[in-house]
Scaffold this active site. Sequence first.
Site, mmCIF file in Angstrom:
data_model
loop_
_atom_site.group_PDB
_atom_site.id
_atom_site.type_symbol
_atom_site.label_atom_id
_atom_site.label_comp_id
_atom_site.label_asym_id
_atom_site.label_seq_id
_atom_site.Cartn_x
_atom_site.Cartn_y
_atom_site.Cartn_z
ATOM 1 N N ASP A 30 0.950 -1.222 -0.091
ATOM 2 C CA ASP A 30 0.033 -0.077 -0.043
ATOM 3 C C ASP A 30 0.900 1.175 -0.142
ATOM 4 O O ASP A 30 1.775 1.322 0.659
ATOM 5 C CB ASP A 30 -0.898 -0.073 1.249
ATOM 6 C CG ASP A 30 -2.106 0.971 0.995
ATOM 7 O OD1 ASP A 30 -2.509 1.510 -0.061
ATOM 8 O OD2 ASP A 30 -2.731 1.364 2.213
ATOM 9 N N HIS A 47 1.981 3.397 -9.144
ATOM 10 C CA HIS A 47 1.850 2.077 -9.444
ATOM 11 C C HIS A 47 2.933 1.456 -10.189
ATOM 12 O O HIS A 47 3.459 0.291 -9.819
ATOM 13 C CB HIS A 47 0.470 1.943 -10.006
ATOM 14 C CG HIS A 47 -0.796 2.105 -9.310
ATOM 15 N ND1 HIS A 47 -0.905 1.757 -7.863
ATOM 16 C CD2 HIS A 47 -1.736 2.912 -9.633
ATOM 17 C CE1 HIS A 47 -1.996 2.270 -7.441
ATOM 18 N NE2 HIS A 47 -2.667 2.795 -8.792
ATOM 19 N N LEU A 141 10.242 -20.690 -5.310
ATOM 20 C CA LEU A 141 9.462 -19.938 -4.509
ATOM 21 C C LEU A 141 8.175 -20.085 -4.976
ATOM 22 O O LEU A 141 7.752 -20.027 -5.981
ATOM 23 C CB LEU A 141 9.939 -18.288 -4.662
ATOM 24 C CG LEU A 141 9.012 -17.083 -4.353
ATOM 25 C CD1 LEU A 141 8.889 -17.338 -2.700
ATOM 26 C CD2 LEU A 141 9.651 -15.778 -5.098
HETATM 27 C C1 IPE Z 1 -5.321 -2.549 0.137
HETATM 28 O O1 IPE Z 1 -5.035 -1.254 -0.075
HETATM 29 C C2 IPE Z 1 -5.279 -3.250 -1.342
HETATM 30 C C3 IPE Z 1 -4.065 -3.475 -1.810
HETATM 31 C C4 IPE Z 1 -2.904 -3.008 -1.207
HETATM 32 C C5 IPE Z 1 -3.984 -3.949 -2.989
HETATM 33 P P1 IPE Z 1 -6.331 -0.215 -0.268
HETATM 34 O O2 IPE Z 1 -5.548 1.062 -0.482
HETATM 35 O O3 IPE Z 1 -7.287 -0.502 -1.073
HETATM 36 O O4 IPE Z 1 -6.763 -0.307 1.441
HETATM 37 P P2 IPE Z 1 -7.722 0.696 1.868
HETATM 38 O O5 IPE Z 1 -8.914 1.286 1.095
HETATM 39 O O6 IPE Z 1 -6.754 2.022 2.321
HETATM 40 O O7 IPE Z 1 -7.908 0.099 3.178
HETATM 41 C C1 IPE Z 2 -1.726 0.342 -3.247
HETATM 42 O O1 IPE Z 2 -1.634 1.710 -3.320
HETATM 43 C C2 IPE Z 2 -1.956 -0.357 -4.581
HETATM 44 C C3 IPE Z 2 -3.513 -0.581 -4.804
HETATM 45 C C4 IPE Z 2 -4.455 -0.690 -3.748
HETATM 46 C C5 IPE Z 2 -3.750 -1.038 -6.076
HETATM 47 P P1 IPE Z 2 -2.544 2.817 -3.370
HETATM 48 O O2 IPE Z 2 -3.210 3.140 -4.716
HETATM 49 O O3 IPE Z 2 -3.869 2.401 -2.422
HETATM 50 O O4 IPE Z 2 -1.859 4.078 -2.656
HETATM 51 P P2 IPE Z 2 -2.474 5.013 -1.652
HETATM 52 O O5 IPE Z 2 -2.950 4.169 -0.402
HETATM 53 O O6 IPE Z 2 -3.601 5.597 -2.030
HETATM 54 O O7 IPE Z 2 -1.282 5.794 -1.409
HETATM 55 MG MG MG Z 3 -4.187 2.510 -0.336
#
Ligand code: IPE
Ligand code: IPE
Ligand code: MG
Length: 252
Positions: A30, A47, A141
């Site tokens: 995240d 990303h 792995l």
């Molecule tokens: C969790 O992150 C999902 C992934 C890392 C793929 P999110 O960014 O979607 O989670 P919330 O919305 O902050 O809980």
């Molecule tokens: C995690 O990064 C990737 C996915 C959930 C796809 P985020 O896109 O949630 O990044 P933040 O949390 O907004 O910084």
């Molecule tokens: Mg996120």
Amino acid sequence: MSVIAPLAPPAAPLAAAPSRRPAHVAIIMDGNGRWAEARGLPRIAGHRAGAQAARRTIEQALEHGVPWLTLYAFSSENWRRPAEEVTDLTGLLRHYLRNEIKELAANGVRLRVIGEAHRFPPDVQALIAEAIERTRRNHRLNLTIALSYGGRGEILAAVRRAAELVRAGELAPEAIDEETFGQFLFTGEMPDPDLIIRTSGERRLSNFLLWQAAYAELVFLDVLWPDFDACHFAAALADFARRERRFGARPG
Ligand code: IPE
Ligand code: IPE
Ligand code: MG
């Protein structure tokens, strides 16, 4: 009596007893959006950098001899994001599957996917199936990517399947124990995660491996996923090695 504070015991070395090493590390990757935002870049740049971090992490898992690595790449709730971001993420996944599988296969990585793969475009589904098939015989792995994955949905699907088998007279209700039920989950043939790492400073599971996380050790890091590196991975393993896992039994 000495007034000098005793020295803290040395941190457990990384190469501790095998049981002190997690067999299965699962990561909630995240913070890509915030990483990009902090640089004035579009979210897709975050990303992309996140995909590079995933690549580094797979190398680290191979290096440390961690046999199971699961990466949460896209949740079933992430479909709620703007269509443009979903398209960008799907494009990145397509690119990843086309370009990285060869190297993964050469490194003895076996790929699995958990989640609702059928929600992705047909060509991406085909690439996923191909990658799984191509790496099926590898065992150095076990890499699992969670794509359109949600723990509650997974549990509900398993409940439905069990109910259907009961209705068909093929399963007795009293035969549904943790092991049988676990077989109905996406993770049927996988061990439960020993260590779950979440980056970005958020301290929640966000619907990740809810059933499987029952006794996982949780490590929350204040680092955004694209910045996650070998040091963070080693530090999380060292943190895990210092934990005392009890599984509800008496300490000692
Ligand atoms: C969790 O992150 C999902 C992934 C890392 C793929 P999110 O960014 O979607 O989670 P919330 O919305 O902050 O809980
Ligand atoms: C995690 O990064 C990737 C996915 C959930 C796809 P985020 O896109 O949630 O990044 P933040 O949390 O907004 O910084
Ligand atoms: Mg996120």
